[in-house]
Scaffold this active site. Structure first.
Site, mmCIF file in Angstrom:
data_model
loop_
_atom_site.group_PDB
_atom_site.id
_atom_site.type_symbol
_atom_site.label_atom_id
_atom_site.label_comp_id
_atom_site.label_asym_id
_atom_site.label_seq_id
_atom_site.Cartn_x
_atom_site.Cartn_y
_atom_site.Cartn_z
ATOM 1 N N THR A 29 0.920 -1.075 -0.094
ATOM 2 C CA THR A 29 -0.232 0.148 0.250
ATOM 3 C C THR A 29 0.676 0.833 0.067
ATOM 4 O O THR A 29 1.628 1.452 0.630
ATOM 5 C CB THR A 29 -0.800 -0.333 0.730
ATOM 6 O OG1 THR A 29 -1.646 -0.855 0.958
ATOM 7 C CG2 THR A 29 -1.594 1.291 1.223
ATOM 8 N N GLY A 30 0.965 2.436 -1.276
ATOM 9 C CA GLY A 30 1.552 3.309 -0.706
ATOM 10 C C GLY A 30 1.582 3.993 -2.128
ATOM 11 O O GLY A 30 0.897 3.572 -3.185
ATOM 12 N N SER A 31 2.025 5.189 -2.382
ATOM 13 C CA SER A 31 2.047 5.513 -3.490
ATOM 14 C C SER A 31 3.534 4.779 -4.469
ATOM 15 O O SER A 31 3.342 4.809 -5.707
ATOM 16 C CB SER A 31 2.863 7.319 -2.998
ATOM 17 O OG SER A 31 4.063 7.147 -2.471
ATOM 18 N N ASP A 68 5.815 -3.895 -1.289
ATOM 19 C CA ASP A 68 5.664 -3.605 -0.766
ATOM 20 C C ASP A 68 6.924 -2.257 -0.766
ATOM 21 O O ASP A 68 8.364 -2.328 -1.091
ATOM 22 C CB ASP A 68 5.631 -3.313 0.271
ATOM 23 C CG ASP A 68 3.990 -2.494 1.158
ATOM 24 O OD1 ASP A 68 4.187 -1.468 0.851
ATOM 25 O OD2 ASP A 68 3.778 -2.760 2.151
ATOM 26 N N ALA A 104 8.174 1.417 1.833
ATOM 27 C CA ALA A 104 8.311 1.547 3.271
ATOM 28 C C ALA A 104 8.717 3.220 3.089
ATOM 29 O O ALA A 104 9.202 3.805 2.567
ATOM 30 C CB ALA A 104 10.458 1.525 3.499
ATOM 31 N N LYS A 161 7.092 0.799 8.464
ATOM 32 C CA LYS A 161 6.083 1.104 7.472
ATOM 33 C C LYS A 161 4.578 1.334 7.949
ATOM 34 O O LYS A 161 4.490 1.274 9.362
ATOM 35 C CB LYS A 161 5.995 0.104 6.700
ATOM 36 C CG LYS A 161 7.215 -0.629 5.497
ATOM 37 C CD LYS A 161 6.309 -1.791 5.597
ATOM 38 C CE LYS A 161 5.544 -2.271 4.323
ATOM 39 N NZ LYS A 161 4.722 -1.626 3.772
ATOM 40 N N GLY A 162 3.530 2.060 7.736
ATOM 41 C CA GLY A 162 2.607 2.322 8.152
ATOM 42 C C GLY A 162 1.924 3.371 7.727
ATOM 43 O O GLY A 162 1.226 4.129 8.588
ATOM 44 N N GLU A 210 -0.499 -5.692 5.964
ATOM 45 C CA GLU A 210 0.767 -5.375 5.200
ATOM 46 C C GLU A 210 1.747 -6.786 5.800
ATOM 47 O O GLU A 210 2.523 -8.051 5.164
ATOM 48 C CB GLU A 210 1.564 -4.091 5.063
ATOM 49 C CG GLU A 210 1.120 -3.195 4.502
ATOM 50 C CD GLU A 210 1.811 -1.629 4.431
ATOM 51 O OE1 GLU A 210 1.814 -1.192 3.531
ATOM 52 O OE2 GLU A 210 2.016 -1.694 5.206
ATOM 53 N N LYS A 229 14.941 7.173 1.560
ATOM 54 C CA LYS A 229 13.595 5.695 2.277
ATOM 55 C C LYS A 229 14.487 5.241 3.176
ATOM 56 O O LYS A 229 15.169 4.632 3.712
ATOM 57 C CB LYS A 229 13.177 5.203 1.850
ATOM 58 C CG LYS A 229 11.843 5.934 1.108
ATOM 59 C CD LYS A 229 10.960 6.471 2.116
ATOM 60 C CE LYS A 229 9.833 7.702 1.646
ATOM 61 N NZ LYS A 229 9.535 8.110 0.434
#
Length: 220
Positions: A28-30, A81, A83, A94-95, A103, A121
C-alpha cells in the site's frame, strides 16, 4: 529524476521478481501504486493478486487484475511493497498509510519480500519517521502511556481509522537501535494490534531508486 520518477523506476524494476502464472502480494502507498500500474502491463501473465488494503484492492481491480482473499491462498511467491524508512539490514518502518497490519500478514505468507523505495528512505538508524502503532480504540490512552514509557511521544492520527476499524498512534522521538526487540516489546502491550516495525520479518531485497539508477540491496 524527480521522486515520482524514482518510484516509477523501482515499480517497473520489481516486475522481474513476479512469478508468471502465480499470485503476487501487493502493498500500500504511493510507491506500491507505481508497482500496480506497472503490473497492469503483465496482468494476463499472472493469476492475480492479494491486496494489503482496500485502497490497493480498488487500484488493482481498476486495472482488471483479479484480487484474491488471503484466506483462499496458500502460497505467495513474492510480496512487493514500499517503506517509510529502511536500513541496510532490511529492517523497515512502514505504516505511513495506516495499512501495516495487513501488510505484515501478507508479508508473512510470502516467500520473498521485495521492498521498493526511493533513495531518501534509506537511513542508518530507524526512528526519524514516526512509528505507527495500530491500537484497539478503547485501549488508546493506556497504550499511549506505555509507549511514552518506552521513550516515545505518541500522537493520535486525527481523523483516521484503519481498514480494521482501529486507530493509529504515531510515535515520535524514537532512535531504534534494536528493531527486533522493540517490535516484540510493543506488540506485547495489551491493546496493540501491531506496529510498523518490520524487523522480525524484514525485506529480502530492496530496490532503491537513485539518480544513477535502481540499486539492489539485500539477497536476491
Amino acid at each position: 529524476m524527480t521522486q515520482d520518477e524514482l518510484k516509477q523506476a523501482v515499480g517497473r524494476a520489481a516486475l522481474k521478481y513476479v512469478v508468471e502464472g502465480e499470485i503476487v502480494g501487493v502493498g500500500t502507498g504511493s510507491t506500491a501504486n507505481c508497482f500496480i500500474d506497472a503490473l497492469a502491463g503483465m496482468k494476463d501473465r499472472i493469476k492475480g493478486a492479494v491486496a494489503s488494503s482496500e485502497a490497493t484492492r480498488k487500484r488493482l481491480e481498476g486495472h482488471g487484475i483479479p484480487v484474491f482473499d488471503l484466506n483462499d491462498v496458500s502460497d505467495i511467491p513474492v510480496y512487493v511493497d514500499g517503506a517509510d524508512e529502511i536500513t541496510v539490514e532490511m529492517h523497515m518502518i512502514k505504516g505511513g498509510g495506516g495499512a501495516q497490519t495487513r501488510e505484515k500478514i501478507v508479508a508473512a505468507v510470502a516467500r520473498q519480500f521485495v521492498c521498493i523505495a526511493d533513495g531518501s528512505k534509506l537511513v542508518p538508524v530507524l526512528g526519524k519517521f514516526p512509528l505507527p502503532v495500530e491500537v484497539i480504540p478503547m485501549a488508546r490512552a493506556q497504550v499511549a502511556r506505555e509507549l511514552a514509557r518506552l521513550g516515545g511521544s505518541p500522537v493520535l492520527r486525527e481523523g483516521f481509522v484503519t481498514d480494521n476499524g482501529n486507530l493509529i498512534l504515531d510515535v515520535h522521538g524514537l532512535e531504534i537501535v534494536d528493531p527486533v526487540g522493540l517490535e516484540t516489546r510493543i506488540d506485547q502491550i495489551v491493546g496493540v494490534v501491531t506496529n510498523g516495525l518490520f524487523a522480525r520479518r524484514p525485506a529480502d531485497v530492496c530496490l532503491l531508486g537513485t539518480a544513477t539508477g535502481v540499486q539492489t540491496l539485500g539477497r536476491e
